[in-house]
Enzyme design. Structure first.
Site: not given
Length: 153
Positions: A78, A80, A106, A109
């Site tokens: 991701h 992040e 999410c 993260c």
């Protein structure tokens, strides 16, 4: 042309960063900021040196995995995660930083954000993950759903 606010400025940069994404499903960009200075950027995609989903197809689509479920069944990281990794890789301290992201984090993260001592998250698009919201709230991290304003600063 009106001068953008700092939030608008950094959110616009996240959208530019997202254009580097190699994910077939969703392009996400992230920017870490402290004292109005960009520390690192990240976008979602396969680990360095591995084939991109744009080239080999999406494992999640091939296996009909719904969005927001079974995060481990994906070639990509991701945005992040990548922004935190980039800062660490280059020795950039991010404690006390603000994360600007095109999509709300999410739960995976969120855990990284908490342990990285990031203090606030600004995001544009929602992402249905109640656990993420709950953990960020418990950790005292400000979570701000951001919409572009009509004017500037």
């Amino acid at each position: 042309m009106a001068r953008p606010s700092w939030e608008a400025y950094f959110m616009e940069i996240t959208n530019l960063v997202a254009q580097r994404s190699t994910c077939n499903r969703r392009s996400v960009g992230a920017v870490l900021v402290k004292d109005k200075r960009i520390l690192a950027t990240g976008y979602n995609g396969a680990p360095s040196g591995l084939p991109h989903c744009l080239d080999v197809g999406c494992m999640r689509e091939q296996n009909n995995i719904p969005s927001g479920q079974r995060h481990e069944l994906c070639r990509g990281l991701h945005a992040e995660q990548n922004v935190i990794i980039q800062a660490a890789r280059h020795g950039i301290p991010i404690q006390g930083a603000t994360l600007y992201c095109t999509t709300r984090p999410c739960s995976i993260c969120a855990k990284m954000i908490i342990n990285a001592s990031i203090v606030a998250v600004y995001y544009e698009e929602g992402y249905a993950d109640e656990l993420s919201d709950q953990m960020l709230k418990e950790a005292g991290i400000e979570l701000v759903g951001w919409q572009p304003p009509d004017g500037g600063e």
